[in-house]
Design an enzyme around this catalytic site. Structure first.
Site, PDB file in Angstrom:
ATOM      1  N   TYR A 195     -21.740   3.057 -92.343  1.00 22.35           N
ATOM      2  CA  TYR A 195     -21.494   1.644 -92.092  1.00 22.35           C
ATOM      3  C   TYR A 195     -22.977   1.132 -91.125  1.00 22.35           C
ATOM      4  CZ  TYR A 195     -17.491   1.909 -94.864  1.00 22.35           C
ATOM      5  OH  TYR A 195     -16.452   2.036 -95.711  1.00 22.35           O
ATOM      6  N   ARG A 237      -1.860 -12.657 -92.698  1.00 19.38           N
ATOM      7  CA  ARG A 237      -3.479 -12.931 -92.754  1.00 19.38           C
ATOM      8  C   ARG A 237      -3.733 -14.422 -92.961  1.00 19.38           C
ATOM      9  NH1 ARG A 237      -7.514 -12.817 -92.639  1.00 19.38           N
ATOM     10  NH2 ARG A 237      -8.738 -11.524 -94.360  1.00 19.38           N
ATOM     11  N   ARG A 270      -2.958  -5.775 -98.193  1.00 14.32           N
ATOM     12  CA  ARG A 270      -2.778  -7.011 -98.840  1.00 14.32           C
ATOM     13  C   ARG A 270      -2.120  -6.892-100.233  1.00 14.32           C
ATOM     14  NH1 ARG A 270      -9.115  -7.137 -99.128  1.00 14.32           N
ATOM     15  NH2 ARG A 270      -8.511  -4.792 -99.026  1.00 14.32           N
ATOM     16  N   ASP A 291      -8.645  -0.519 -87.728  1.00  9.77           N
ATOM     17  CA  ASP A 291      -9.783   0.051 -88.789  1.00  9.77           C
ATOM     18  C   ASP A 291     -10.603   0.793 -88.232  1.00  9.77           C
ATOM     19  OD1 ASP A 291     -10.735  -1.095 -91.548  1.00  9.77           O
ATOM     20  OD2 ASP A 291     -12.426  -0.656 -90.412  1.00  9.77           O
ATOM     21  N   ARG A 333      -3.470   3.050 -96.460  1.00  7.96           N
ATOM     22  CA  ARG A 333      -3.332   1.621 -96.393  1.00  7.96           C
ATOM     23  C   ARG A 333      -1.977   1.179 -96.805  1.00  7.96           C
ATOM     24  NH1 ARG A 333      -8.420  -0.915 -97.006  1.00  7.96           N
ATOM     25  NH2 ARG A 333      -9.975   0.710 -96.145  1.00  7.96           N
TER      26      ARG A 333
HETATM   27  O1  CP3 Z   1      -3.906   3.047 -93.648  1.00  7.23           O
HETATM   28  C1  CP3 Z   1      -3.246   2.148 -92.950  1.00  7.23           C
HETATM   29  O2  CP3 Z   1      -2.346   1.082 -93.404  1.00  7.23           O
HETATM   30  C2  CP3 Z   1      -3.713   1.882 -91.646  1.00  7.23           C
HETATM   31  C3  CP3 Z   1      -4.951   0.881 -91.592  1.00  7.23           C
HETATM   32  C4  CP3 Z   1      -6.294   1.009 -92.169  1.00  7.23           C
HETATM   33  C5  CP3 Z   1      -7.211   0.023 -92.609  1.00  7.23           C
HETATM   34  N1  CP3 Z   1      -8.341   0.650 -92.617  1.00  7.23           N
HETATM   35  C6  CP3 Z   1      -6.777  -1.373 -92.679  1.00  7.23           C
HETATM   36  C7  CP3 Z   1      -7.402  -2.195 -93.294  1.00  7.23           C
HETATM   37  C8  CP3 Z   1      -6.948   2.262 -92.145  1.00  7.23           C
HETATM   38  C9  CP3 Z   1      -6.556   3.711 -91.912  1.00  7.23           C
HETATM   39  C10 CP3 Z   1      -8.419   2.127 -92.684  1.00  7.23           C
HETATM   40  C11 CP3 Z   1      -9.270   2.933 -92.832  1.00  7.23           C
HETATM   41  C12 CP3 Z   1     -10.694   2.449 -93.243  1.00  7.23           C
HETATM   42  N2  CP3 Z   1     -11.315   1.426 -93.054  1.00  7.23           N
HETATM   43  C13 CP3 Z   1     -11.431   3.560 -93.914  1.00  7.23           C
HETATM   44  C14 CP3 Z   1     -11.077   4.945 -94.135  1.00  7.23           C
HETATM   45  C15 CP3 Z   1     -10.152   5.023 -95.370  1.00  7.23           C
HETATM   46  C16 CP3 Z   1     -10.861   4.467 -96.614  1.00  7.23           C
HETATM   47  O3  CP3 Z   1      -9.788   3.641 -97.064  1.00  7.23           O
HETATM   48  O4  CP3 Z   1     -11.704   4.964 -97.173  1.00  7.23           O
HETATM   49  C17 CP3 Z   1     -12.784   2.748 -94.354  1.00  7.23           C
HETATM   50  C18 CP3 Z   1     -13.913   3.296 -94.942  1.00  7.23           C
HETATM   51  C19 CP3 Z   1     -12.534   1.648 -93.603  1.00  7.23           C
HETATM   52  C20 CP3 Z   1     -13.532   0.467 -93.832  1.00  7.23           C
HETATM   53  C21 CP3 Z   1     -13.059  -0.953 -94.423  1.00  7.23           C
HETATM   54  N3  CP3 Z   1     -12.048  -1.853 -93.801  1.00  7.23           N
HETATM   55  C22 CP3 Z   1     -13.267  -1.282 -95.673  1.00  7.23           C
HETATM   56  C23 CP3 Z   1     -14.570  -0.594 -96.416  1.00  7.23           C
HETATM   57  C24 CP3 Z   1     -12.753  -2.570 -95.771  1.00  7.23           C
HETATM   58  C25 CP3 Z   1     -12.915  -3.543 -96.862  1.00  7.23           C
HETATM   59  C26 CP3 Z   1     -12.260  -3.134 -98.137  1.00  7.23           C
HETATM   60  C27 CP3 Z   1     -11.058  -3.719 -98.413  1.00  7.23           C
HETATM   61  O5  CP3 Z   1     -10.014  -3.007 -98.530  1.00  7.23           O
HETATM   62  O6  CP3 Z   1     -10.990  -4.858 -97.948  1.00  7.23           O
HETATM   63  C28 CP3 Z   1     -11.868  -2.742 -94.614  1.00  7.23           C
HETATM   64  C29 CP3 Z   1     -10.873  -3.845 -94.235  1.00  7.23           C
HETATM   65  C30 CP3 Z   1      -9.583  -3.513 -94.207  1.00  7.23           C
HETATM   66  N4  CP3 Z   1      -9.039  -2.307 -93.432  1.00  7.23           N
HETATM   67  C31 CP3 Z   1      -8.220  -4.022 -94.639  1.00  7.23           C
HETATM   68  C32 CP3 Z   1      -7.049  -3.339 -94.013  1.00  7.23           C
HETATM   69  C33 CP3 Z   1      -5.787  -3.805 -94.152  1.00  7.23           C
HETATM   70  C34 CP3 Z   1      -8.246  -5.304 -95.293  1.00  7.23           C
HETATM   71  C35 CP3 Z   1      -8.657  -6.438 -94.635  1.00  7.23           C
HETATM   72  C36 CP3 Z   1      -8.076  -7.949 -94.879  1.00  7.23           C
HETATM   73  O7  CP3 Z   1      -6.953  -8.208 -94.707  1.00  7.23           O
HETATM   74  O8  CP3 Z   1      -8.780  -8.739 -95.546  1.00  7.23           O
END
Ligand code: CP3
Length: 343
Positions: free
Chosen positions: A151, A38, A29, A74, A25
């Site tokens: 999910y 965003r 944010r 994602d 990640r």
């Molecule tokens: O790592 C990186 O920088 C690459 C981008 C990336 C995102 N999600 C961007 C994201 C990667 C590799 C993921 C993987 C992901 N997504 C996983 C597996 C890894 C982990 O973190 O456990 C999972 C379970 C998800 C599902 C997901 N996406 C969730 C549960 C959420 C909401 C939680 C949160 O952090 O807000 C997301 C949203 C998400 N994915 C954001 C980002 C940057 C935030 C979105 C926003 O800007 O509001």
């Protein structure tokens, strides 16, 4: 040639002059530049617009100086073309409504054709390769079948995963049908990413750690094996699961090139459990980045020392960087790893 990148050499267990680092990640944010993007686009718009996804991917490369870029996307992106309705709600995370809870629901799902169904992902990768050639390699990724299934069945993030485990325990045919469709999709999706230029891929089985080893072996391991056997193994494959200390050797059995380690186990113990013959990635607690900038290098040093036991070590956090983290502390970690691991 691009095969010489420090990160890729560490993934292959080759000699390196210092420990490479990237951060799960790393685009997100905690960075003001990301929040500015965003303010103009929804999260899904960022994922589906290659120019925007490239810009966001590059933000931490420029600011942190990490040794690898990870595609901005994602894991849930593939679920839409499979037939799910996906939304990201502010403060609530992802929502899949309606969820998939019966064999009839699952039979309606299709296996995706990545270049037709999610062309923006492959376009983003192709653009990233052009931007980053000679600088850092580009990592692609997918969710693993079980984490994607969680999910789809729960309809979002969950605490106890009651719906998921109930279907898994009581409706084996439905569960296996879903896992098979997901595994086929993940194979096509990751192979398409590799064909589009991903120089390594990470399989996120984030939620595998909610299972007992017995249940992981019984219900999930065959599908992770199916995925890894189906991949075009021309690039390193990293396997990551959160909370997976008790599952490590079972996750390794699927045959990845690198094992991602979360922070709930000491890195040297993880290396021992894995048999000491596979490169590892990890494993600083993301919350350690809330320590002072004097403390962070001490934590990094402990992990660097433990990582020497493995044939290769890629520094990372044990899970994603948390949104309230001070970006300068993330930068302090990257600098510390670069300085302290220099040979
Ligand atoms: O790592 C990186 O920088 C690459 C981008 C990336 C995102 N999600 C961007 C994201 C990667 C590799 C993921 C993987 C992901 N997504 C996983 C597996 C890894 C982990 O973190 O456990 C999972 C379970 C998800 C599902 C997901 N996406 C969730 C549960 C959420 C909401 C939680 C949160 O952090 O807000 C997301 C949203 C998400 N994915 C954001 C980002 C940057 C935030 C979105 C926003 O800007 O509001």
């Amino acid at each position: 040639m691009s095969n010489d990148y420090l990160f890729l050499r560490a993934c292959r267990g080759e000699e390196v002059e210092r420990t490479p680092i990237w951060i799960m990640r790393q685009a997100g944010r905690y960075m003001q530049e990301y929040r500015d993007m965003r303010a103009k686009h929804t999260f899904l718009e960022l994922c589906k617009t290659p120019e925007a996804a490239v810009e966001v991917t590059l933000q931490p490369i420029d600011f942190l100086g990490v040794d690898a870029a990870i595609l901005f996307s994602d894991i849930l992106i593939v679920l839409e073309p499979m037939g799910a309705k996906l939304a990201f709600h502010e403060g609530r995370g992802p929502v899949i409504d309606p969820p998939f809870r019966t064999l009839a629901d699952i039979e309606k799902l299709r296996v995706i054709e990545p270049e037709e169904d999610v062309p923006f992902v492959m376009d983003t990768l192709r653009l990233l390769r052009k931007e980053l050639e000679g600088r850092v390699p580009v990592i692609g990724f997918s969710g693993a079948p079980f984490t994607l299934a969680s999910y789809m069945i729960e309809g979002g993030t969950s605490k106890a995963f009651i719906q998921l485990k109930s279907l898994m325990y009581k409706e084996r045919a439905a569960f296996d049908s879903l896992m098979t469709k997901l595994a086929k999709t993940v194979i096509k999706y990751m192979n398409a990413q590799i064909a589009a230029g991903a120089e390594a891929v990470q399989l996120f089985d984030t939620w595998a750690g909610i299972l007992s080893p017995h249940d992981y072996i019984e219900f999930v391991a065959p599908f992770n094996k199916m995925v890894l056997d189906g991949l075009n193994r021309t690039v390193p494959v990293i396997m990551y699961a959160n909370g997976s200390a008790t599952l490590l050797k079972h996750l390794k059995a699927a045959g990845p090139d690198v094992m991602g380690i979360d922070w709930r186990i000491n890195l040297d113990d993880a290396i021992d459990l894995l048999g000491g013959d596979i490169p590892v990635q990890g494993n600083l607690d993301p919350t350690a980045l809330f320590l002072s900038r004097e403390e962070i290098p001490k934590r990094a040093k402990e992990i660097l020392d433990m990582g020497k036991k493995a044939p290769g070590h890629i520094f990372n956090l044990g899970h994603g960087v948390l949104p309230p983290t001070d970006p300068d502390n993330v930068k302090a970690l990257v600098d510390a790893v670069h300085e302290l691991s220099q040979k």
